[in-house]
Design a protein around this motif. Structure first.
Motif, PDB file in Angstrom:
ATOM      1  N   VAL A   8      14.211  42.079  31.883  1.00 28.65           N
ATOM      2  CA  VAL A   8      13.987  40.278  32.303  1.00 28.65           C
ATOM      3  C   VAL A   8      14.837  39.486  30.967  1.00 28.65           C
ATOM      4  CG1 VAL A   8      13.029  38.911  33.421  1.00 28.65           C
ATOM      5  CG2 VAL A   8      12.928  41.131  33.516  1.00 28.65           C
ATOM      6  N   SER A   9      16.089  38.925  31.901  1.00 34.16           N
ATOM      7  CA  SER A   9      16.037  38.034  30.226  1.00 34.16           C
ATOM      8  C   SER A   9      15.910  36.197  31.713  1.00 34.16           C
ATOM      9  CB  SER A   9      17.623  37.554  30.463  1.00 34.16           C
ATOM     10  OG  SER A   9      18.612  38.538  29.872  1.00 34.16           O
ATOM     11  N   VAL A  10      14.866  35.482  30.551  1.00 34.06           N
ATOM     12  CA  VAL A  10      14.130  34.396  31.139  1.00 34.06           C
ATOM     13  C   VAL A  10      15.250  32.983  30.519  1.00 34.06           C
ATOM     14  CG1 VAL A  10      12.104  32.801  31.253  1.00 34.06           C
ATOM     15  CG2 VAL A  10      12.170  35.051  31.390  1.00 34.06           C
ATOM     16  N   ILE A  11      15.693  32.236  30.818  1.00 36.98           N
ATOM     17  CA  ILE A  11      16.240  31.217  30.788  1.00 36.98           C
ATOM     18  C   ILE A  11      15.819  29.709  30.552  1.00 36.98           C
ATOM     19  CG2 ILE A  11      18.590  30.248  30.786  1.00 36.98           C
ATOM     20  CD1 ILE A  11      19.779  32.434  31.258  1.00 36.98           C
ATOM     21  N   THR A  12      15.352  29.142  29.213  1.00 37.67           N
ATOM     22  CA  THR A  12      15.295  27.218  29.795  1.00 37.67           C
ATOM     23  C   THR A  12      15.981  26.741  29.225  1.00 37.67           C
ATOM     24  OG1 THR A  12      12.525  28.657  29.468  1.00 37.67           O
ATOM     25  CG2 THR A  12      12.576  26.442  28.967  1.00 37.67           C
ATOM     26  N   PRO A  13      16.619  25.870  30.126  1.00 34.07           N
ATOM     27  CA  PRO A  13      16.415  24.537  29.384  1.00 34.07           C
ATOM     28  C   PRO A  13      16.115  23.370  29.181  1.00 34.07           C
ATOM     29  CG  PRO A  13      17.332  25.079  31.563  1.00 34.07           C
ATOM     30  CD  PRO A  13      16.570  26.024  31.347  1.00 34.07           C
ATOM     31  N   ASN A  69      24.555  17.234  23.943  1.00 33.38           N
ATOM     32  CA  ASN A  69      23.599  16.718  25.350  1.00 33.38           C
ATOM     33  C   ASN A  69      25.110  17.212  26.261  1.00 33.38           C
ATOM     34  OD1 ASN A  69      23.855  14.278  27.993  1.00 33.38           O
ATOM     35  ND2 ASN A  69      22.480  15.929  27.425  1.00 33.38           N
ATOM     36  N   GLN A  70      25.602  17.995  27.143  1.00 36.34           N
ATOM     37  CA  GLN A  70      26.142  18.299  28.207  1.00 36.34           C
ATOM     38  C   GLN A  70      25.972  18.365  29.879  1.00 36.34           C
ATOM     39  OE1 GLN A  70      29.138  21.911  26.405  1.00 36.34           O
ATOM     40  NE2 GLN A  70      27.581  21.261  24.751  1.00 36.34           N
ATOM     41  N   GLY A  71      24.186  17.732  29.569  1.00 37.81           N
ATOM     42  CA  GLY A  71      23.989  18.730  31.258  1.00 37.81           C
ATOM     43  C   GLY A  71      22.959  19.681  31.664  1.00 37.81           C
ATOM     44  N   GLN A  72      21.884  20.237  32.348  1.00 35.90           N
ATOM     45  CA  GLN A  72      21.613  21.152  32.293  1.00 35.90           C
ATOM     46  C   GLN A  72      22.229  22.166  32.672  1.00 35.90           C
ATOM     47  OE1 GLN A  72      16.841  21.207  34.041  1.00 35.90           O
ATOM     48  NE2 GLN A  72      18.638  20.841  35.662  1.00 35.90           N
ATOM     49  N   SER A  73      23.012  22.379  33.642  1.00 37.92           N
ATOM     50  CA  SER A  73      24.099  23.246  34.198  1.00 37.92           C
ATOM     51  C   SER A  73      24.651  24.240  33.428  1.00 37.92           C
ATOM     52  CB  SER A  73      25.116  22.741  35.333  1.00 37.92           C
ATOM     53  OG  SER A  73      24.461  22.442  36.649  1.00 37.92           O
ATOM     54  N   VAL A  74      25.189  23.458  31.938  1.00 39.69           N
ATOM     55  CA  VAL A  74      26.121  23.882  30.774  1.00 39.69           C
ATOM     56  C   VAL A  74      25.019  24.665  30.725  1.00 39.69           C
ATOM     57  CG1 VAL A  74      27.325  23.183  29.056  1.00 39.69           C
ATOM     58  CG2 VAL A  74      28.056  21.879  30.519  1.00 39.69           C
ATOM     59  N   ALA A  75      23.768  24.477  30.077  1.00 43.38           N
ATOM     60  CA  ALA A  75      22.606  24.679  29.136  1.00 43.38           C
ATOM     61  C   ALA A  75      22.297  26.184  30.079  1.00 43.38           C
ATOM     62  CB  ALA A  75      21.686  23.745  29.155  1.00 43.38           C
ATOM     63  N   ARG A  76      22.257  26.411  31.329  1.00 44.94           N
ATOM     64  CA  ARG A  76      21.828  26.909  31.892  1.00 44.94           C
ATOM     65  C   ARG A  76      22.588  28.294  31.776  1.00 44.94           C
ATOM     66  NH1 ARG A  76      19.325  24.156  36.909  1.00 44.94           N
ATOM     67  NH2 ARG A  76      17.659  24.328  36.406  1.00 44.94           N
ATOM     68  N   ASN A  77      23.828  27.872  31.452  1.00 45.40           N
ATOM     69  CA  ASN A  77      25.245  28.600  31.549  1.00 45.40           C
ATOM     70  C   ASN A  77      25.965  29.330  30.201  1.00 45.40           C
ATOM     71  OD1 ASN A  77      26.016  28.569  34.734  1.00 45.40           O
ATOM     72  ND2 ASN A  77      27.702  27.236  34.058  1.00 45.40           N
ATOM     73  N   LYS A  78      25.212  28.628  29.361  1.00 42.33           N
ATOM     74  CA  LYS A  78      24.768  28.815  27.866  1.00 42.33           C
ATOM     75  C   LYS A  78      23.728  30.110  27.585  1.00 42.33           C
ATOM     76  CE  LYS A  78      24.672  29.628  23.223  1.00 42.33           C
ATOM     77  NZ  LYS A  78      25.732  29.367  22.528  1.00 42.33           N
ATOM     78  N   GLY A  79      22.643  29.873  28.297  1.00 46.60           N
ATOM     79  CA  GLY A  79      21.938  30.561  28.917  1.00 46.60           C
ATOM     80  C   GLY A  79      21.724  32.224  29.268  1.00 46.60           C
ATOM     81  N   ILE A  80      22.587  32.415  29.776  1.00 50.36           N
ATOM     82  CA  ILE A  80      23.628  33.136  31.064  1.00 50.36           C
ATOM     83  C   ILE A  80      24.403  34.158  30.024  1.00 50.36           C
ATOM     84  CG2 ILE A  80      24.933  33.897  32.682  1.00 50.36           C
ATOM     85  CD1 ILE A  80      23.416  31.644  34.394  1.00 50.36           C
TER      86      ILE A  80
END
Length: 294
Positions: A8-13, A69-80
């Motif tokens: 499991v990968s947990v992603i926290t922006p 700072n680029q927004g939560q969507s970018v941060a989540r995609n980085k995590g993925i």
């Protein structure tokens, strides 16, 4: 502790949430299931986030990335993109999990292997982590597109999603700054099976400065997402389901507008609700409520 092959990968922006981030991280570390990696993506924080995270990095399961700072969507995609687990979960940095969240989600996948996304209910907490309510709205399992048109009932921080979903249909739309998870679930619902777990899996913090607390902005964003989705995926639902979904959406919007005394806007949305699908009680009840309030 190192996990070379985390399941499991947990992603926290995170962005300027240093006051709440330790509670979020601790709730992951306290999970009854331990074969995970935690990826923290700092979206340009200007507070003490880096200093807060530093002591946790002795645990090799935890990775920290900083970006402008680029927004939560970018941060989540980085995590993925940095993750390696077969399953992906999201936990916002001001929220937390119950200890059995991962175990319970994996159990659901074992019970229903045809499922691609599992999710559950959330407990509402305030800024001091005191419980203030429970989010127990109506939720659904299976192919849920027609239900999602009416409302986004998939609670982001309770989800666990197979990696293949992102591989096949992509990640978050990085142009979305509000309700980005709604667009993702609508898109995933066109191909994948959802499974609702009728249990509380997460704590969701309600605060004044949250984007999601601005209901007017959220309704506007959801409307744009819905109409764009229906244009891009015209065969995702039947014509009747489309009309029913849009009618329900506009009546929910009208009820909110009535509550804030935005009567002109509510009249317009009630009319749209009636136009799309007049054969249910919602539009007429909303109209009655409007007449009583004016």
């Amino acid at each position: 502790m190192a996990n070379e092959n985390p399941l499991v990968s947990v992603i926290t922006p995170t962005f300027n949430r240093s006051d709440f981030l330790p509670e979020s991280i601790d709730s992951v570390l306290a999970q009854t299931y331990q074969n995970f990696q935690l990826i923290i993506v700092d979206d340009g924080s200007t507070d003490t986030t880096r200093e807060v995270v530093e002591p946790y990095l002795t645990d090799q399961r935890i990775k920290y990335f900083y970006q402008s700072n680029q927004g939560q969507s970018v941060a989540r995609n980085k995590g993925i993109s940095e993750s390696s687990g077969e399953f992906i979960c999201f936990l916002d940095s001001d929220n937390a999990w119950l200890p059995n969240k991962l175990d319970r989600s994996l159990l659901e996948f074992s019970r229903f292997p045809q499922s691609d996304i599992v999710y559950g209910d959330g407990i509402l907490i305030d800024e001091k982590s005191a419980e203030i309510g429970k989010n127990t709205m109506k939720r659904y399992s299976g192919r849920i597109t027609h239900h999602l048109l009416k409302d986004n009932f998939v609670s982001m921080n309770t989800t666990m999603t197979r990696r293949k979903c992102f591989d096949e249909l992509g990640s978050f739309n990085e142009s979305d700054r509000v309700a980005e998870d709604y667009e993702l679930w609508l898109r995933f619902s066109t191909r994948f099976e959802f499974r609702y777990i009728p249990e509380f899996l997460s704590y969701y913090r309600v605060m004044e400065n949250q984007i999601s607390s601005d209901k007017k902005k959220r309704f506007s964003s959801n409307e744009r997402l819905l109409l764009k989705f229906l244009e891009q995926y015209p065969d995702a639902v039947t014509s009747r389901q489309r009309r029913q979904g849009l009618s329900h959406f506009y009546i929910r919007k009208a009820r909110y507008e009535i509550s804030i005394k935005s009567f002109r806007d509510s009249i317009y949305d009630i009319a749209r609700g009636i136009n799309y699908y007049p054969w249910w009680q919602g539009p007429w009840r909303a109209l009655g409520k409007l007449l009583l309030k004016r």
